[in-house]
Design a protein around this motif. Structure first.
Motif, mmCIF file in Angstrom:
data_model
loop_
_atom_site.group_PDB
_atom_site.id
_atom_site.type_symbol
_atom_site.label_atom_id
_atom_site.label_comp_id
_atom_site.label_asym_id
_atom_site.label_seq_id
_atom_site.Cartn_x
_atom_site.Cartn_y
_atom_site.Cartn_z
ATOM 1 N N LYS A 1 1.090 -1.229 -0.224
ATOM 2 C CA LYS A 1 -0.140 -0.323 0.269
ATOM 3 C C LYS A 1 0.750 1.005 0.041
ATOM 4 O O LYS A 1 0.418 2.020 -0.802
ATOM 5 C CB LYS A 1 -0.878 0.250 1.464
ATOM 6 N N GLU A 2 1.912 1.390 0.834
ATOM 7 C CA GLU A 2 2.840 2.256 0.982
ATOM 8 C C GLU A 2 3.748 2.512 -0.110
ATOM 9 O O GLU A 2 4.049 4.033 -0.959
ATOM 10 C CB GLU A 2 3.981 2.237 2.216
ATOM 11 N N ALA A 3 3.828 1.484 -1.115
ATOM 12 C CA ALA A 3 5.083 1.535 -1.794
ATOM 13 C C ALA A 3 4.203 2.104 -3.455
ATOM 14 O O ALA A 3 4.715 2.955 -4.167
ATOM 15 C CB ALA A 3 5.410 0.225 -2.405
ATOM 16 N N ARG A 4 2.728 1.298 -3.489
ATOM 17 C CA ARG A 4 1.934 1.832 -4.741
ATOM 18 C C ARG A 4 1.646 3.245 -4.421
ATOM 19 O O ARG A 4 1.592 4.290 -5.273
ATOM 20 C CB ARG A 4 0.803 0.903 -4.562
ATOM 21 N N PHE A 5 1.592 3.925 -3.327
ATOM 22 C CA PHE A 5 1.183 5.032 -2.568
ATOM 23 C C PHE A 5 2.269 6.191 -3.456
ATOM 24 O O PHE A 5 2.012 6.744 -4.233
ATOM 25 C CB PHE A 5 1.034 5.520 -1.179
ATOM 26 N N SER A 6 3.076 6.123 -3.054
ATOM 27 C CA SER A 6 4.166 6.642 -3.315
ATOM 28 C C SER A 6 5.047 6.385 -5.215
ATOM 29 O O SER A 6 5.097 7.438 -5.409
ATOM 30 C CB SER A 6 6.245 6.084 -2.727
ATOM 31 N N LYS A 7 4.782 5.342 -6.219
ATOM 32 C CA LYS A 7 4.347 5.333 -7.175
ATOM 33 C C LYS A 7 3.977 5.877 -7.419
ATOM 34 O O LYS A 7 3.961 6.284 -8.823
ATOM 35 C CB LYS A 7 4.457 3.588 -7.555
ATOM 36 N N LEU A 8 2.265 5.842 -6.836
ATOM 37 C CA LEU A 8 1.223 6.559 -8.168
ATOM 38 C C LEU A 8 1.166 8.251 -7.539
ATOM 39 O O LEU A 8 1.397 8.802 -8.512
ATOM 40 C CB LEU A 8 0.260 6.036 -7.242
ATOM 41 N N GLN A 9 1.976 8.317 -6.944
ATOM 42 C CA GLN A 9 2.453 9.673 -6.375
ATOM 43 C C GLN A 9 3.346 10.269 -7.292
ATOM 44 O O GLN A 9 3.508 11.050 -8.525
ATOM 45 C CB GLN A 9 2.883 10.232 -4.902
ATOM 46 N N ALA A 10 4.572 9.567 -7.560
ATOM 47 C CA ALA A 10 5.602 10.268 -8.466
ATOM 48 C C ALA A 10 4.813 9.715 -10.277
ATOM 49 O O ALA A 10 5.115 10.899 -10.549
ATOM 50 C CB ALA A 10 6.845 9.093 -8.972
ATOM 51 N N LEU A 11 4.054 8.624 -10.535
ATOM 52 C CA LEU A 11 3.436 9.052 -11.662
ATOM 53 C C LEU A 11 2.791 9.616 -12.128
ATOM 54 O O LEU A 11 2.473 10.656 -13.232
ATOM 55 C CB LEU A 11 2.379 7.780 -11.962
ATOM 56 N N GLY A 12 1.410 10.339 -10.242
ATOM 57 C CA GLY A 12 0.751 12.182 -10.772
ATOM 58 C C GLY A 12 1.481 12.897 -11.417
ATOM 59 O O GLY A 12 0.880 13.447 -11.989
ATOM 60 N N LEU A 13 2.932 13.219 -10.435
ATOM 61 C CA LEU A 13 3.705 14.384 -10.923
ATOM 62 C C LEU A 13 4.508 14.347 -11.838
ATOM 63 O O LEU A 13 4.367 15.292 -12.937
ATOM 64 C CB LEU A 13 4.752 14.489 -9.869
ATOM 65 N N LYS A 14 5.039 13.579 -13.078
ATOM 66 C CA LYS A 14 5.643 12.514 -13.893
ATOM 67 C C LYS A 14 3.880 13.343 -15.289
ATOM 68 O O LYS A 14 4.453 14.447 -16.081
ATOM 69 C CB LYS A 14 5.937 11.848 -14.084
ATOM 70 N N LEU A 15 3.028 13.128 -14.700
ATOM 71 C CA LEU A 15 2.128 13.110 -15.557
ATOM 72 C C LEU A 15 1.213 14.200 -15.939
ATOM 73 O O LEU A 15 0.859 14.961 -16.797
ATOM 74 C CB LEU A 15 0.418 11.973 -15.735
ATOM 75 N N ARG A 16 1.007 14.983 -14.771
ATOM 76 C CA ARG A 16 0.851 16.297 -14.752
ATOM 77 C C ARG A 16 2.054 17.226 -15.834
ATOM 78 O O ARG A 16 1.755 18.396 -16.444
ATOM 79 C CB ARG A 16 1.135 16.937 -13.147
ATOM 80 N N ASP A 17 3.785 17.017 -15.231
ATOM 81 C CA ASP A 17 4.197 17.606 -15.933
ATOM 82 C C ASP A 17 3.895 17.432 -17.824
ATOM 83 O O ASP A 17 4.171 18.813 -18.202
ATOM 84 C CB ASP A 17 5.746 17.499 -15.893
ATOM 85 N N LEU A 18 3.719 16.501 -17.947
ATOM 86 C CA LEU A 18 3.514 16.291 -19.448
ATOM 87 C C LEU A 18 2.553 17.209 -20.074
ATOM 88 O O LEU A 18 2.663 16.963 -21.229
ATOM 89 C CB LEU A 18 3.745 14.547 -19.174
ATOM 90 N N TRP A 19 1.353 16.644 -19.439
ATOM 91 C CA TRP A 19 0.233 16.978 -20.002
ATOM 92 C C TRP A 19 0.469 18.931 -19.784
ATOM 93 O O TRP A 19 0.266 19.494 -20.661
ATOM 94 C CB TRP A 19 -0.640 17.056 -18.462
ATOM 95 N N LYS A 20 1.821 19.334 -18.783
ATOM 96 C CA LYS A 20 1.220 20.996 -18.417
ATOM 97 C C LYS A 20 2.178 20.926 -20.691
ATOM 98 O O LYS A 20 1.830 21.863 -21.701
ATOM 99 C CB LYS A 20 1.994 21.324 -18.090
ATOM 100 N N PHE A 21 3.147 20.412 -20.586
ATOM 101 C CA PHE A 21 3.742 19.796 -22.278
ATOM 102 C C PHE A 21 2.979 20.443 -23.380
ATOM 103 O O PHE A 21 3.053 20.771 -24.153
ATOM 104 C CB PHE A 21 4.448 19.391 -21.696
ATOM 105 N N HIS A 22 2.033 19.563 -23.142
ATOM 106 C CA HIS A 22 1.273 18.795 -24.097
ATOM 107 C C HIS A 22 0.197 20.060 -24.675
ATOM 108 O O HIS A 22 -0.829 19.462 -25.348
ATOM 109 C CB HIS A 22 0.826 17.598 -23.922
ATOM 110 N N ASN A 23 -0.390 20.795 -23.100
ATOM 111 C CA ASN A 23 -1.650 21.338 -23.342
ATOM 112 C C ASN A 23 -2.652 20.491 -23.539
ATOM 113 O O ASN A 23 -3.737 20.894 -23.826
ATOM 114 C CB ASN A 23 -1.656 22.754 -24.388
ATOM 115 N N THR A 24 -2.629 19.077 -22.339
ATOM 116 C CA THR A 24 -3.885 18.125 -22.595
ATOM 117 C C THR A 24 -4.815 18.848 -22.128
ATOM 118 O O THR A 24 -5.323 19.597 -20.963
ATOM 119 C CB THR A 24 -2.811 17.001 -21.698
#
Length: 237
Positions: free
Chosen positions: A70-93
């Motif tokens: 649970k803790e590992a997945r939470f950390s993983k999803l947090q990191a993925l979420g932040l990465k997604l946010r940056d990529l969406w900004k770049f692409h104007n999703t």
């Protein structure tokens, strides 16, 4: 009194196992794991509250493993979420595309994994979905960055040509291939373009003289050519 205190409470074990099973159920729900399958593996019948010490220890161990997951997945999803946010900004999703990943965004805003209680809010399915989206967006980003790099490179070469300079003057090798780290390469080109623009202002007078000289030379050549043609015509007549 001492004898009475040493007698184990017959209701203690069932309460403990009942709480543990509730905890297991909550963990399975949030992780998207099959609760019944977990019980079957542990050899616990559904609704059965009493168990032997060995089964109780196995249950506690399973809970510990799931808590770690649970803790590992939470950390993983947090990191993925932040990465997604940056990529969406770049692409104007578009916002409607982002809404598909609302659960992933919930991880970014949450302070701890315990805040996430919805079904499958920390499932492997979510992690796979976010990872797949990142891979797609990153590939698209690299393609865009490559195009941007080539555009900047072309601009630099054109400026150099207009300023009667060569790439070596800027310590730039146009033949060198860039396959990765396009942001760095683009940044370097931007700096060079700025430097060339400064050079243009500084060398304006020199450039004008060179261009006038070239113009004069070209005119002289064309005059000589026309005169030689005229001479040939006169001679042939």
């Amino acid at each position: 009194g001492c004898l009475l205190n040493s007698i184990p409470d017959p209701g203690a074990a069932p309460v403990k196992s009942h709480r543990s099973m509730d905890r297991l159920k909550r963990l399975c729900k949030v992780l998207g794991s099959n609760y019944q399958e977990r019980l079957d593996k542990l050899g616990i019948a559904a609704g059965h509250k009493e168990m032997d010490e060995k089964t109780s220890k196995a249950l506690e161990q399973t809970i510990r493993v799931l808590e770690e997951a649970k803790e590992a997945r939470f950390s993983k999803l947090q990191a993925l979420g932040l990465k997604l946010r940056d990529l969406w900004k770049f692409h104007n999703t578009a916002p409607e595309n982002i809404l598909e990943f609302a659960e992933t965004f919930a991880c970014i805003d949450a302070e701890s994994a315990n805040e996430l209680t919805k079904e499958k809010s920390l499932s492997m399915e979510l992690i796979s979905k976010a990872t797949e989206e990142i891979n797609t967006l990153e590939a698209s980003m690299v393609a865009k960055q490559k195009k941007m790099y080539l555009g900047k490179k072309q601009k630099l070469l054109k400026l150099l040509e207009e300023t009667h300079m060569v790439p070596a003057d800027m310590k730039f090798d146009p033949k060198k291939k860039v396959e990765s780290d396009f942001p760095k390469a683009i940044s370097d080109l931007k700096i060079m373009i700025k430097q060339v623009k400064v050079q243009i202002l500084e060398r304006k007078d020199i450039v004008m003289r060179i261009e006038l000289l070239q113009h004069a030379v070209n005119n002289s050549l064309s005059v000589k050519t026309s005169e030689s043609k005229k001479y040939v015509l006169v001679y042939s007549n």
